[in-house]
Design a protein around this motif. Structure first.
Motif, short mmCIF file in Angstrom:
data_model
loop_
_atom_site.label_atom_id
_atom_site.label_comp_id
_atom_site.label_asym_id
_atom_site.label_seq_id
_atom_site.Cartn_x
_atom_site.Cartn_y
_atom_site.Cartn_z
N GLU A 247 -17.61 61.60 95.64
CA GLU A 247 -17.50 63.03 95.94
C GLU A 247 -17.17 63.25 97.41
OE1 GLU A 247 -20.54 65.30 93.09
OE2 GLU A 247 -21.50 63.64 94.16
N PRO A 248 -15.89 63.42 97.75
CA PRO A 248 -15.54 63.80 99.11
C PRO A 248 -15.69 65.30 99.33
CG PRO A 248 -13.55 63.44 97.84
CD PRO A 248 -14.71 63.14 96.92
N GLU A 249 -16.10 65.68 100.51
CA GLU A 249 -16.19 67.09 100.90
C GLU A 249 -15.55 67.24 102.28
OE1 GLU A 249 -17.32 69.78 99.24
OE2 GLU A 249 -17.84 68.57 97.47
N MET A 250 -14.68 68.23 102.43
CA MET A 250 -13.89 68.36 103.65
C MET A 250 -13.92 69.77 104.20
SD MET A 250 -12.67 66.32 101.12
CE MET A 250 -11.50 67.38 100.28
N ALA A 251 -14.38 69.93 105.44
CA ALA A 251 -14.26 71.21 106.14
C ALA A 251 -12.80 71.45 106.48
CB ALA A 251 -15.11 71.20 107.40
N PHE A 252 -12.41 72.72 106.46
CA PHE A 252 -11.07 73.16 106.86
C PHE A 252 -9.99 72.76 105.85
CE2 PHE A 252 -13.44 71.73 110.74
CZ PHE A 252 -14.00 72.98 111.01
N PHE A 253 -10.37 72.29 104.66
CA PHE A 253 -9.42 71.99 103.59
C PHE A 253 -9.41 73.16 102.61
CE2 PHE A 253 -8.95 67.95 105.22
CZ PHE A 253 -8.33 67.02 104.38
N GLU A 254 -8.23 73.67 102.31
CA GLU A 254 -8.09 74.68 101.27
C GLU A 254 -7.59 74.01 99.99
OE1 GLU A 254 -6.64 78.46 102.47
OE2 GLU A 254 -7.38 78.23 104.53
#
Length: 478
Positions: A247-254
């Motif tokens: 499970e990757p989670e990324m700030a600033f990714f739309e």
């Protein structure tokens, strides 16, 4: 460093040099001119042949050299005289580490059913099939970590024990130290979990996503890769009670960034397996082809390596859920009533619908986006129409959905509204909601069930056969 593994010995030029081989006997056969012992140590699907002369060893010793016994063989590495291998070992000494009584050892040199092998999960890694699966599983796990590390992600260890249900499904395994024969009760007669170890109800996690989001809101890009648990009474070929999630989670990714990452990720890890697991994949492809010989032509799946190339070599088709429903409504199977499940806007697509889009209509992997809010989780970002959310599902041939993800809702007010709407007590998620109050930002992520990936890459029909010791209803023996 230990002895050379068989994988390395098989790639060594034969110069009559002394070698030591340690492994388990796959087969032994005797002729009037020689005794042939096939050894395997799990480092490769290929055996090494060790050859002795008749009368070289005592009959008593040779009686202990049976399928399943473990040996140390010393000898010279020479060019092989037979077909199928380039080198073999001319034996000078045999030491038997452990014997295996042929009357009791269940893995004899013959075909065993997968159902039977599940009953002896402690031994099935010694078979060609499961040795191949476990080596491929390792390669894929390594590729996952390598991919995210190279992309600047940080590996975050999210908790296995949690007090929240990320999916809102309620199908969780409870963690408790309470005496089940003497449960503490409140004045109202309910179980008093304040007396439990954590002072409240606790469960095994169904997902590391929520905690992963917390990490992304500080480190920008994180991924989790750990065990997850579902107490769902599903005896199917696609479900396990214990499995591993990426499970990757990324700030600033739309949403578009999320789709780009998911497509690149699965292509790269599958490519790694294609490069590093050629022998194992060829073996599994041949096994699958043999299994499907008796099926009608139209029911046979793509050869395994073609199926993997189908994913790696094609750009993924991207369309909205609404567009997909329109395609399905106009499709021949729908018009002729051949779909088992009905088609209409608002349905949760079934595997047959997803596979039609991938295998028949587009003939390439598909990413569907913007699903109805009612069939997706509370944390997904609402679209401007208020009817759909910025979800994305990646669909593969043969299995349908393999990745599910979304752009997460970053608005505190909208997220709080969704939490209340589906009946979750906001107090139970106060920490999750607070990230939307203190420096909120657009962010996205997705989840990939690791066993689903291994199942796809190996071509195995049952998910219980791609994890060493499967956990499912009424089964936790090993």
């Amino acid at each position: 460093m230990g002895p050379l593994q068989i994988k390395d010995i098989l790639q060594t030029a034969p110069e009559n040099q002394s070698v030591v081989v340690k492994g388990w006997v796959r087969t032994k056969r005797e002729s009037k001119n020689a005794i042939f012992i096939a050894l395997n140590d799990g480092s490769t699907i290929n055996n090494i042949q060790a050859v002795a002369e008749p009368g070289q060893f005592s009959a008593e010793l040779l009686l202990t050299v049976t399928t399943g016994s473990c040996l140390k063989v010393t000898g010279q590495l020479i060019a092989s005289q037979g077909a199928g291998q380039t080198v073999e070992v001319k034996i000078s000494d045999i030491e038997v580490y452990g014997t295996a009584d042929p009357e009791e050892y269940p893995l004899q040199p013959k075909k065993h059913s997968l159902e039977f092998l599940r009953e002896i999960a402690h031994l099935r890694p010694r078979t060609n099939t499961f040795g191949a699966i476990l080596r491929i599983r390792h390669a894929l796990a390594f590729a996952v970590h390598q991919y995210f590390n190279d992309k600047g992600f940080f590996y975050l260890h999210t908790p296995v024990i949690t007090a929240s249900d990320a999916e809102g499904a309620g199908e969780m395994f409870r963690v408790t130290t309470l005496d089940l024969n003497n449960l503490p009760r409140t004045e109202e007669g309910a179980i008093n979990f304040k007396e439990d170890f954590f002072g409240r109800e606790a469960n095994l996690t169904v997902s590391g996503q929520l905690e992963g989001e917390l990490g992304a809101m500080a480190l920008s890009k994180i991924y989790t890769f750990g065990p997850t648990f579902r107490a769902e009474n599903s005896n199917t070929t696609r479900h396990l009670a214990e499995f591993w999630m990426i499970e990757p989670e990324m700030a600033f990714f739309e949403l578009k960034d999320n789709m780009d990452l998911a497509e690149d990720f699965v292509k790269k890890v599958i490519t790694y397996a294609l490069i590093h697991c050629k022998d194992d994949l060829n073996f599994l492809q041949n096994r699958l082809t043999e299994e499907e010989k008796n099926k009608p032509q139209n029911e046979r799946s793509l050869p395994l390596l073609e199926k993997l190339a189908f994913v790696v070599d094609n750009p993924f088709e991207r369309l909205t859920y609404t567009e997909a429903i329109d395609i399905l409504l106009k499709s021949k199977p729908h018009k002729e009533g051949k779909f088992q499940f009905p088609v209409g806007w608002g349905i949760d697509l079934s595997s047959e619908h997803e596979r039609y889009l991938v295998e028949k209509h587009f003939k390439k992997p598909v990413i569907l986006t913007n699903y109805p809010r009612e069939i997706k989780s509370f944390y997904m970002k609402l679209d401007e129409d208020g009817k759909t959310v910025r979800a994305m599902d990646v669909l593969f041939p043969g299995i349908g959905e393999i990745i599910g993800g979304s752009q997460r809702e970053e608005s505190y007010e909208k997220l709080l509204g969704r939490v209340k709407e589906i009946g979750i007590d906001p107090e139970n998620l106060w920490w999750y909601l607070e990230t939307r109050k203190f420096g909120t930002a657009p962010h996205s992520g997705f989840g990939l069930g690791f066993e689903r990936l291994v199942q796809f890459v190996t071509g195995m029909g049952n998910i219980r056969d791609v994890i060493p010791f499967p956990r499912y209803p009424k089964s936790a023996e090993f």
